[in-house]
Design a protein around this motif. Sequence first.
Motif, PDB file in Angstrom:
ATOM      1  N   ASN A  37      31.758  -8.163 -12.456  1.00  0.00           N
ATOM      2  CA  ASN A  37      32.484  -7.498 -13.535  1.00  0.00           C
ATOM      3  C   ASN A  37      33.255  -6.266 -13.058  1.00  0.00           C
ATOM      4  OD1 ASN A  37      33.354  -7.437 -16.217  1.00  0.00           O
ATOM      5  ND2 ASN A  37      31.726  -6.018 -16.821  1.00  0.00           N
ATOM      6  N   TYR A  38      33.316  -6.060 -11.740  1.00  0.00           N
ATOM      7  CA  TYR A  38      34.206  -5.052 -11.151  1.00  0.00           C
ATOM      8  C   TYR A  38      35.100  -5.784 -10.151  1.00  0.00           C
ATOM      9  CZ  TYR A  38      31.277  -1.154 -12.833  1.00  0.00           C
ATOM     10  OH  TYR A  38      30.581  -0.250 -13.603  1.00  0.00           O
ATOM     11  N   LEU A  80      17.350  -8.630   1.175  1.00  0.00           N
ATOM     12  CA  LEU A  80      17.238  -8.024  -0.152  1.00  0.00           C
ATOM     13  C   LEU A  80      18.373  -7.022  -0.350  1.00  0.00           C
ATOM     14  CD1 LEU A  80      15.501  -7.600  -2.760  1.00  0.00           C
ATOM     15  CD2 LEU A  80      14.367  -5.739  -1.509  1.00  0.00           C
ATOM     16  N   HIS A  81      19.127  -7.162  -1.454  1.00  0.00           N
ATOM     17  CA  HIS A  81      20.257  -6.279  -1.732  1.00  0.00           C
ATOM     18  C   HIS A  81      20.018  -5.452  -2.993  1.00  0.00           C
ATOM     19  CE1 HIS A  81      23.877  -7.956   0.718  1.00  0.00           C
ATOM     20  NE2 HIS A  81      22.748  -8.117   1.387  1.00  0.00           N
ATOM     21  N   TYR A  82      20.647  -4.284  -3.013  1.00  0.00           N
ATOM     22  CA  TYR A  82      20.707  -3.427  -4.207  1.00  0.00           C
ATOM     23  C   TYR A  82      22.025  -3.678  -4.935  1.00  0.00           C
ATOM     24  CZ  TYR A  82      23.566  -0.858  -0.864  1.00  0.00           C
ATOM     25  OH  TYR A  82      24.506  -0.543   0.069  1.00  0.00           O
ATOM     26  N   GLU A  83      22.022  -3.490  -6.257  1.00  0.00           N
ATOM     27  CA  GLU A  83      23.229  -3.516  -7.073  1.00  0.00           C
ATOM     28  C   GLU A  83      23.037  -2.525  -8.211  1.00  0.00           C
ATOM     29  OE1 GLU A  83      24.526  -7.349  -8.375  1.00  0.00           O
ATOM     30  OE2 GLU A  83      24.234  -8.316  -6.435  1.00  0.00           O
ATOM     31  N   ALA A  84      23.770  -1.415  -8.197  1.00  0.00           N
ATOM     32  CA  ALA A  84      23.678  -0.397  -9.241  1.00  0.00           C
ATOM     33  C   ALA A  84      24.476  -0.826 -10.471  1.00  0.00           C
ATOM     34  CB  ALA A  84      24.204   0.935  -8.716  1.00  0.00           C
ATOM     35  N   GLU A  85      23.916  -0.607 -11.659  1.00  0.00           N
ATOM     36  CA  GLU A  85      24.583  -1.080 -12.874  1.00  0.00           C
ATOM     37  C   GLU A  85      24.331  -0.160 -14.074  1.00  0.00           C
ATOM     38  OE1 GLU A  85      24.492  -5.201 -13.637  1.00  0.00           O
ATOM     39  OE2 GLU A  85      24.254  -5.752 -11.528  1.00  0.00           O
ATOM     40  N   LEU A  86      25.326  -0.084 -14.947  1.00  0.00           N
ATOM     41  CA  LEU A  86      25.135   0.474 -16.283  1.00  0.00           C
ATOM     42  C   LEU A  86      24.401  -0.568 -17.117  1.00  0.00           C
ATOM     43  CD1 LEU A  86      25.832   2.655 -18.498  1.00  0.00           C
ATOM     44  CD2 LEU A  86      27.840   1.227 -18.999  1.00  0.00           C
ATOM     45  N   VAL A  87      23.367  -0.136 -17.843  1.00  0.00           N
ATOM     46  CA  VAL A  87      22.560  -1.043 -18.655  1.00  0.00           C
ATOM     47  C   VAL A  87      22.712  -0.673 -20.127  1.00  0.00           C
ATOM     48  CG1 VAL A  87      20.223  -1.887 -19.122  1.00  0.00           C
ATOM     49  CG2 VAL A  87      20.908  -1.336 -16.769  1.00  0.00           C
ATOM     50  N   ILE A 178      35.775  -4.928 -15.614  1.00  0.00           N
ATOM     51  CA  ILE A 178      36.784  -5.915 -16.003  1.00  0.00           C
ATOM     52  C   ILE A 178      36.658  -6.215 -17.495  1.00  0.00           C
ATOM     53  CG2 ILE A 178      37.553  -8.297 -15.682  1.00  0.00           C
ATOM     54  CD1 ILE A 178      36.581  -8.068 -12.758  1.00  0.00           C
ATOM     55  N   TRP A 179      35.433  -6.438 -17.934  1.00  0.00           N
ATOM     56  CA  TRP A 179      35.138  -6.643 -19.354  1.00  0.00           C
ATOM     57  C   TRP A 179      34.344  -5.442 -19.848  1.00  0.00           C
ATOM     58  CZ3 TRP A 179      37.220 -10.615 -22.062  1.00  0.00           C
ATOM     59  CH2 TRP A 179      37.760 -11.673 -21.329  1.00  0.00           C
ATOM     60  N   SER A 180      34.834  -4.765 -20.888  1.00  0.00           N
ATOM     61  CA  SER A 180      34.150  -3.595 -21.429  1.00  0.00           C
ATOM     62  C   SER A 180      32.823  -3.992 -22.061  1.00  0.00           C
ATOM     63  CB  SER A 180      35.028  -2.917 -22.486  1.00  0.00           C
ATOM     64  OG  SER A 180      35.109  -3.727 -23.663  1.00  0.00           O
ATOM     65  N   VAL A 200      21.156  -5.516 -21.354  1.00  0.00           N
ATOM     66  CA  VAL A 200      22.300  -6.179 -20.740  1.00  0.00           C
ATOM     67  C   VAL A 200      22.758  -5.358 -19.542  1.00  0.00           C
ATOM     68  CG1 VAL A 200      24.614  -7.114 -21.064  1.00  0.00           C
ATOM     69  CG2 VAL A 200      22.986  -7.132 -22.982  1.00  0.00           C
ATOM     70  N   PHE A 201      22.588  -5.924 -18.347  1.00  0.00           N
ATOM     71  CA  PHE A 201      23.102  -5.309 -17.123  1.00  0.00           C
ATOM     72  C   PHE A 201      24.576  -5.700 -17.009  1.00  0.00           C
ATOM     73  CE2 PHE A 201      18.773  -4.574 -16.497  1.00  0.00           C
ATOM     74  CZ  PHE A 201      18.494  -3.932 -15.283  1.00  0.00           C
ATOM     75  N   THR A 202      25.473  -4.712 -16.859  1.00  0.00           N
ATOM     76  CA  THR A 202      26.900  -4.948 -17.076  1.00  0.00           C
ATOM     77  C   THR A 202      27.694  -5.235 -15.809  1.00  0.00           C
ATOM     78  OG1 THR A 202      27.352  -2.564 -17.012  1.00  0.00           O
ATOM     79  CG2 THR A 202      26.893  -3.544 -19.165  1.00  0.00           C
ATOM     80  N   GLY A 203      27.047  -5.389 -14.661  1.00  0.00           N
ATOM     81  CA  GLY A 203      27.755  -5.687 -13.426  1.00  0.00           C
ATOM     82  C   GLY A 203      27.742  -4.518 -12.463  1.00  0.00           C
ATOM     83  N   THR A 204      27.990  -4.807 -11.204  1.00  0.00           N
ATOM     84  CA  THR A 204      27.912  -3.784 -10.159  1.00  0.00           C
ATOM     85  C   THR A 204      29.256  -3.634  -9.461  1.00  0.00           C
ATOM     86  OG1 THR A 204      26.511  -3.023  -8.326  1.00  0.00           O
ATOM     87  CG2 THR A 204      27.254  -5.303  -8.235  1.00  0.00           C
TER      88      THR A 204
END
Length: 234
Positions: A37-38, A80-87, A178-180, A200-204
């Motif tokens: 979503n980015y 193992l990967h990290y992905e920071a997200e707005l929730v 990309i999508w609000s 809802v995790f909104t993407g990284t």
Amino acid sequence: MPQSSLYVLPPPATPCLAIDGSEQFFPVRRIYCVGRNYAEHAREMGADPSREAPFFFMKPGDAVVADGARLAYPGQTQDLHYEAELVVAIGGSGENLSAEQAKALVFGYAVGLDMTRRDLQAQAKKGGKPWDMAKGFDRSAPCSAIVPAARIGHPSAGRIQLHQNGELRQDADIADLIWSVPELLANLSSFVRLEPGDLVFTGTPAGVGPCVAGDALVASVDGVGKVSVQIVER
């Protein structure tokens, strides 16, 4: 619901997250996540960052982990990967919603980490198989305390970052989604009925990468908060 004495096993505890500034907790029902979503992250994953319809995957509700947790490096992965997200934390119910109707269901916001077994995800993609074991494993959804929207409104801009052992790895702005958030929630509500307790995790953004035992991860979103975890040996 039957009385607990009628169950053949003790009912599982309800997963929950703290609410910032409150002694109450937010019960977690389901965890929905949106992929790519980015634009820059879509590119780094080899995908087209155009506004194609969003796609979703899920983690179990009990994958949630509170701020400050120690995460054992999971089995069945070497990447193992990290992905920071707005929730987004949902406080109402509805389906087939407009963006404005969906926005009205938001209880609050938090910062999360979508921990990913990247090697298993790559194998699943190559074989056209589901991502479940790459994304929905135990303790794969660290999340900060939830900040009520009644206090901070509905953030549409703000820096999102991830630091690994003090080094900046991810650095973007949630304005670059990309999508609000309202658009994402409206789209998701056409597939499932949103209910109180959903996250809802909104993407990284771009900059995802591997972590190992001993790493300290700190994800943050300006005006929302931060979540910190320590990766440890199994």
